[in-house]
Design a protein around this motif. Structure first.
Motif, mmCIF file in Angstrom:
data_model
loop_
_atom_site.group_PDB
_atom_site.id
_atom_site.type_symbol
_atom_site.label_atom_id
_atom_site.label_comp_id
_atom_site.label_asym_id
_atom_site.label_seq_id
_atom_site.Cartn_x
_atom_site.Cartn_y
_atom_site.Cartn_z
ATOM 1 N N PHE A 176 0.667 53.841 78.976
ATOM 2 C CA PHE A 176 0.561 55.453 79.184
ATOM 3 C C PHE A 176 0.944 56.055 78.612
ATOM 4 N N LEU A 177 1.899 56.030 77.326
ATOM 5 C CA LEU A 177 2.148 56.854 76.181
ATOM 6 C C LEU A 177 1.058 57.690 75.075
ATOM 7 N N ASN A 178 1.220 58.626 74.819
ATOM 8 C CA ASN A 178 0.238 59.011 73.546
ATOM 9 C C ASN A 178 1.128 58.268 72.140
ATOM 10 N N ARG A 179 0.880 58.695 71.180
ATOM 11 C CA ARG A 179 1.419 57.957 69.769
ATOM 12 C C ARG A 179 2.950 59.096 69.718
ATOM 13 N N ARG A 180 2.721 59.888 69.922
ATOM 14 C CA ARG A 180 3.999 61.126 69.950
ATOM 15 C C ARG A 180 4.981 60.456 70.811
ATOM 16 N N GLN A 181 4.274 60.564 72.036
ATOM 17 C CA GLN A 181 5.499 59.858 72.983
ATOM 18 C C GLN A 181 5.924 58.528 72.529
ATOM 19 N N SER A 182 5.194 57.724 72.331
ATOM 20 C CA SER A 182 5.776 56.133 71.858
ATOM 21 C C SER A 182 6.244 56.701 71.084
ATOM 22 N N MET A 183 6.824 57.364 69.692
ATOM 23 C CA MET A 183 7.377 57.589 68.705
ATOM 24 C C MET A 183 8.366 57.798 69.493
ATOM 25 N N ALA A 184 8.933 58.493 70.438
ATOM 26 C CA ALA A 184 9.948 59.094 70.678
ATOM 27 C C ALA A 184 10.600 58.418 72.132
ATOM 28 N N LEU A 185 9.881 57.004 72.337
ATOM 29 C CA LEU A 185 9.957 56.358 73.490
ATOM 30 C C LEU A 185 11.022 55.422 71.598
#
Length: 380
Positions: free
Chosen positions: A188-197
């Motif tokens: 469900f997340l893109n790369r930037r969102q995944s890094m933030a998570l």
């Protein structure tokens, strides 16, 4: 029983055709083969009847999978069951917090603080599943500006997480929760969102480690229990290591078809004769699903088990909430079964059967009625 009577009593000829299609569908057929293998494995087993029947009882739940799937092929209300499960787990979590703040409030059947019913392993399985399952739903509602519901879901997720970190949880949860979060990020997340998570998870983990004596104790107990096992003293970590070591020995003695249904306890009992401490431990559950299958049915059992998991992972690879739910249930079971026999355990096994059955039935219905009939939908 009432549910079964309602299924068969109200079914038409065409409905029985749908039921047959559910039974022969691979996502139902492979789990049924585990039950069939347990029955056939009695032919070469030298175990006592109670041990064989115990194993069969652990596998008979798989016969309910096509019935559950069939029910939700016909039903328009699968989300009702899921909402009820979430509500019941929320109530359980509330009771757990009450017991934590006031230890005097305790049910007579409770074995652990913060565990109103059953045990902390089952409770952790349920809380983690609820917490991560609703995460993409909260994202979807946020995009639709349903902020009040989003705030409620996020608060609920936080309460589940805090309960597991500060009140009580199984150490197995520390294995499957990161993987489930990784699966959420992948889906469900893109790369930037995944890094933030990832950074949020690391920061949260550091904060929890600094503030939770319970978590620090649970982790440090692993080393302490292992050291005790070196002195032949049985504790959880040492017991698992011993069970796994002996299970591999038993597997090597009959690698193709195993020792037969219900043979595990008898093998451990025979090996424990004349021994003391950890070496005298006798179990019918080696606390690893693969080894549980391997001892009793050898490579044949392992093949059926992995075929079941792989089939279910592939079946739930699409988008939408039901695919997400099914994939999450299967992933959690696979990972928790590294340290337990969770397909055969009552609570976790039924979570698997019911979760896969509901999700699978809803997907079969959606395919039959058209993609526009999916019960819950969000982008993947």
């Amino acid at each position: 029983m009432i549910w079964l009577l309602s299924i068969f009593g109200l079914s038409s000829t065409s409905s029985f055709s749908t039921l047959f299609q559910c039974v022969v569908h691979p996502f139902c057929l492979f789990p049924i083969l585990i039950f069939v293998l347990a029955i056939v494995g009695m032919l070469w087993s030298e175990a006592a009847w109670p041990s064989m029947l115990y194993t069969i009882k652990s596998t008979v739940k798989f016969l309910a999978l096509p019935l559950i799937a069939y029910h939700f092929v016909q039903s328009r209300r699968p989300t009702w069951v899921l909402i009820a499960f979430l509500a019941s787990c929320s109530l359980l979590m509330t009771l757990s917090w009450i017991m934590f703040f006031d230890p005097a409030i305790r049910f007579s059947a409770a074995k652990n603080d913060g565990v109103p019913v059953k045990n902390y392993i089952d409770q952790s399985q349920e809380f983690a599943l609820c917490m991560i399952a609703v995460a993409p739903l909260a994202m979807d509602l946020f995009k639709r500006r349903r902020l009040a519901i989003v705030v409620g879901l996020v608060a609920l997720m936080g309460a589940f997480f805090a309960n597991m970190m500060f009140v009580v949880s199984a150490r197995t949860a520390l294995v499957y929760m990161p993987a489930m979060l990784g699966l959420f990020a992948f889906r469900f997340l893109n790369r930037r969102q995944s890094m933030a998570l990832l950074f949020a998870v690391l920061a949260t983990a550091a904060a929890v480690w600094a503030t939770s004596p319970f978590l620090r104790t649970r982790i440090s107990d692993i080393s302490r229990e292992y050291q005790l096992s070196l002195h032949n003293i049985p504790k959880s970590t040492g017991q698992r290591l011993y069970y796994w070591q002996k299970s591999l020995t038993f597997f090597s003695e009959a690698p193709i078809v195993g020792h037969g249904t219900g043979s595990t306890e008898a093998l451990f009992a025979e090996d424990a004769i004349g021994k003391t401490g950890l070496a005298a431990e006798v179990t019918r559950n080696p606390h690893n699903q693969t080894l549980n299958m391997a001892i009793q049915w050898g490579v044949l059992g392992i093949a059926v088990l992995y075929a079941t998991w792989i089939c279910h992972l592939l079946f739930f690879r699409g988008g939408g909430f039901m695919n997400w739910l099914g994939l999450l249930v299967v992933t959690q079971n696979i990972l928790s079964s590294l340290l337990n026999s969770h397909l055969f355990d009552f609570q976790e096994g039924w979570i698997y059967v019911v979760g896969v059955g509901i999700a699978g039935g809803a997907l079969i219905k959606a395919c039959r009625d058209g993609p526009g009939q999916a019960t819950v939908s969000f982008s993947s």
